[in-house]
Design an enzyme around this catalytic site. Sequence first.
Site, mmCIF file in Angstrom:
data_model
loop_
_atom_site.group_PDB
_atom_site.id
_atom_site.type_symbol
_atom_site.label_atom_id
_atom_site.label_comp_id
_atom_site.label_asym_id
_atom_site.label_seq_id
_atom_site.Cartn_x
_atom_site.Cartn_y
_atom_site.Cartn_z
ATOM 1 N N CYS A 22 0.926 5.268 8.398
ATOM 2 C CA CYS A 22 0.404 5.037 9.735
ATOM 3 C C CYS A 22 -1.094 4.765 9.715
ATOM 4 O O CYS A 22 -1.772 5.055 8.746
ATOM 5 C CB CYS A 22 0.592 6.255 10.630
ATOM 6 S SG CYS A 22 2.298 6.701 10.886
ATOM 7 N N GLY A 49 0.893 0.057 9.440
ATOM 8 C CA GLY A 49 2.156 0.355 10.103
ATOM 9 C C GLY A 49 2.507 -0.741 11.076
ATOM 10 O O GLY A 49 1.675 -1.107 11.909
ATOM 11 N N ASN A 124 -1.210 10.557 10.854
ATOM 12 C CA ASN A 124 -0.986 9.787 9.630
ATOM 13 C C ASN A 124 -0.781 10.782 8.495
ATOM 14 O O ASN A 124 -1.631 11.634 8.277
ATOM 15 C CB ASN A 124 -2.203 8.898 9.350
ATOM 16 C CG ASN A 124 -2.130 8.179 8.004
ATOM 17 O OD1 ASN A 124 -3.142 7.848 7.425
ATOM 18 N ND2 ASN A 124 -0.936 7.932 7.508
ATOM 19 N N GLY A 125 0.334 10.648 7.800
ATOM 20 C CA GLY A 125 0.611 11.559 6.691
ATOM 21 C C GLY A 125 2.025 12.082 6.776
ATOM 22 O O GLY A 125 2.859 11.537 7.502
ATOM 23 N N CYS A 261 -5.308 10.076 -1.626
ATOM 24 C CA CYS A 261 -4.238 9.261 -2.215
ATOM 25 C C CYS A 261 -4.820 8.079 -2.988
ATOM 26 O O CYS A 261 -5.498 7.225 -2.417
ATOM 27 C CB CYS A 261 -3.332 8.753 -1.096
ATOM 28 S SG CYS A 261 -2.135 7.527 -1.654
ATOM 29 N N TYR A 267 -3.716 -0.157 -3.136
ATOM 30 C CA TYR A 267 -2.916 -1.064 -2.321
ATOM 31 C C TYR A 267 -3.102 -0.928 -0.818
ATOM 32 O O TYR A 267 -3.265 -1.929 -0.116
ATOM 33 C CB TYR A 267 -1.438 -0.848 -2.697
ATOM 34 C CG TYR A 267 -0.443 -1.481 -1.769
ATOM 35 C CD1 TYR A 267 -0.431 -2.854 -1.549
ATOM 36 C CD2 TYR A 267 0.509 -0.705 -1.106
ATOM 37 C CE1 TYR A 267 0.494 -3.434 -0.690
ATOM 38 C CE2 TYR A 267 1.440 -1.278 -0.247
ATOM 39 C CZ TYR A 267 1.421 -2.648 -0.043
ATOM 40 O OH TYR A 267 2.320 -3.222 0.801
ATOM 41 N N ASP A 370 -1.050 -8.113 -9.898
ATOM 42 C CA ASP A 370 -0.468 -7.455 -8.721
ATOM 43 C C ASP A 370 -0.854 -5.988 -8.763
ATOM 44 O O ASP A 370 -1.287 -5.470 -9.808
ATOM 45 C CB ASP A 370 1.059 -7.637 -8.724
ATOM 46 C CG ASP A 370 1.666 -7.462 -7.331
ATOM 47 O OD1 ASP A 370 0.922 -7.176 -6.372
ATOM 48 O OD2 ASP A 370 2.896 -7.608 -7.215
ATOM 49 N N ASP A 371 -0.663 -5.295 -7.620
ATOM 50 C CA ASP A 371 -1.152 -3.916 -7.541
ATOM 51 C C ASP A 371 -0.193 -2.884 -8.092
ATOM 52 O O ASP A 371 -0.616 -1.849 -8.600
ATOM 53 C CB ASP A 371 -1.503 -3.577 -6.084
ATOM 54 C CG ASP A 371 -0.361 -3.912 -5.147
ATOM 55 O OD1 ASP A 371 0.639 -3.180 -5.135
ATOM 56 O OD2 ASP A 371 -0.469 -4.930 -4.439
ATOM 57 N N CYS A 407 6.780 10.185 -3.820
ATOM 58 C CA CYS A 407 5.677 10.718 -3.018
ATOM 59 C C CYS A 407 6.243 11.526 -1.855
ATOM 60 O O CYS A 407 7.195 11.100 -1.211
ATOM 61 C CB CYS A 407 4.838 9.572 -2.477
ATOM 62 S SG CYS A 407 3.541 10.125 -1.350
ATOM 63 N N CYS A 458 -5.210 12.465 -5.476
ATOM 64 C CA CYS A 458 -3.806 12.696 -5.768
ATOM 65 C C CYS A 458 -3.362 11.541 -6.653
ATOM 66 O O CYS A 458 -3.558 10.375 -6.312
ATOM 67 C CB CYS A 458 -2.973 12.717 -4.492
ATOM 68 S SG CYS A 458 -1.197 12.838 -4.847
ATOM 69 N N CYS A 461 2.194 10.306 -8.053
ATOM 70 C CA CYS A 461 3.282 9.359 -8.320
ATOM 71 C C CYS A 461 3.147 8.717 -9.703
ATOM 72 O O CYS A 461 4.090 8.124 -10.203
ATOM 73 C CB CYS A 461 3.410 8.325 -7.212
ATOM 74 S SG CYS A 461 1.883 7.536 -6.773
HETATM 75 S S1 SF4 Z 1 1.986 10.781 -4.655
HETATM 76 FE FE1 SF4 Z 1 1.050 8.731 -4.949
HETATM 77 S S2 SF4 Z 1 1.376 7.636 -3.018
HETATM 78 FE FE2 SF4 Z 1 1.716 9.827 -2.614
HETATM 79 S S3 SF4 Z 1 -0.247 10.635 -1.908
HETATM 80 FE FE3 SF4 Z 1 -0.177 10.958 -4.102
HETATM 81 S S4 SF4 Z 1 -1.141 9.111 -5.001
HETATM 82 FE FE4 SF4 Z 1 -0.616 8.650 -2.868
#
Ligand code: SF4
Length: 486
Positions: A22, A49, A124-125, A261, A267, A370-371, A407, A458, A461
Amino acid sequence: MTGHLLPPTTVAERPDRPEEACGVFGVYAPGEDVARLTYFGLHALQHRGQESAGIAVGDGHTLTVVKNLGLVPQVFKESDLATLQGHVAIGHTRYSTTGASSKWENAQPMLSSIGPNTIALAHNGNLVNTLELRQQLKGAGFRFRSTTDSEVIASLVDHFTQRHNSIRGGIRETMQLISGAYSVVLMTEEALYAFRDPHGVRPLALGSLAGGGWVVASETCALDIVGAAWVRDVRPGEMIKVGARGLQSEQAVPESRHALCMFEFVYFARPDSVLLDCSLYEARMRMGEAMARTAPADADLVIGVPDTGGPAAVGFAKASGIPYAEGLVKNRYVGRTFISPTQSLRQQGIRLKLNPLKHVIEGKRLVVVDDSIVRGNTTRQLVALLKDAGASEVHMRITSPPVKWPCFYGIDTDTQEQLIASDHTVEEIRAHIGADSLAYLSVEDMVAATGRPAGEYCLACFTGEYPIEIPESVRRGKFRIEAPVR
Ligand code: SF4
């Protein structure tokens, strides 16, 4: 509250890349047309979004919301903005990660009553303890109209506000209970509030207007479009109130290990936004430069996959000396349409979104930047598209590491099973997508491109190290092996 139901989204397929949860926007500016500022702010956040959009406005006495399914310009008419008069407003663009996407009730801002007063909230989240909280609240007699975690936040704020007779007290106590990622804007008829989770997973920027008003937004590009100057980011764990007494700030819950994130850099965020004092455009260029150093290729041209691959491709070209060219043109507005493509159009897959510039790429050995690769199918279609258009070789360069873990903080990367890198080697993925070579950026080089240490982010992923604990009920069924998750 106004708004009629548009036809549900008919292009239902989830794209082969992560999707953002979002965008949020809030403004307190007596004397300004706050609905119009919010409308343009949401325009700048449309990429975050595309399923629904909404604006709530307060004039000191009443609070009015217009929201609906669809893109920002589909949802609001000039007459809507004319009726939304006041001095405080919030807005939201939504991509659903929880709750049915096509339900009007799940569109935000979400309204809630506190005694005789009303609040509107946009989030958002993604919370990770929604299930537990919903069960507890239902047991205590709460009733829910939607299926979103945002309604849980609104219900808790209601409940604790009545207990403390103070919205700030209500938000403070809510922040102590909820866990996960949240950047929230909330308003009463009179004042604007914003608060951010103690890890700062989702971005939230604070800006000021020349006339003395204040703006909060998911990204700085939304401050730019309304002429607001970036002041600072809302701190992890911070709560802000903007009202008649100006801006008041408090550390509502202690900051935890920062965990912005990393996918915002890779991206999600627009290249003209700034995060942690770092230009997204420049960070992506540096990712491309690092890619050229660590995974060079013998090629004639470097092209980027629009839009995020562009800056990284420029960086790759600069560092490698291989010329940069535009090789793909994006059909910009086809992604979320209310008009269903025919079956034969649907079968074209990526061709509906990207068109190769045949004259540029014919007979050329291409580096294609690409990302990310999430599920793998779109990249396979992309490679086929480029080869059909005459490319003699396609060398894929991905400016993030392999996505191996799902995620839980507001990004739609589903279960681990759907992530191609979770059980395939790089060589297996290369064979699957049909590229001549494939290379990913390392975690270290990706982080270095942002100029900040890994401890700010973070990276779950990519690494499987989750900065916010995931309850068993949420983890169940999401992993290939139910290994302990840190
Ligand atoms: S797990 Fe990946 S996509 Fe999710 S918040 Fe962490 S870095 Fe971002």
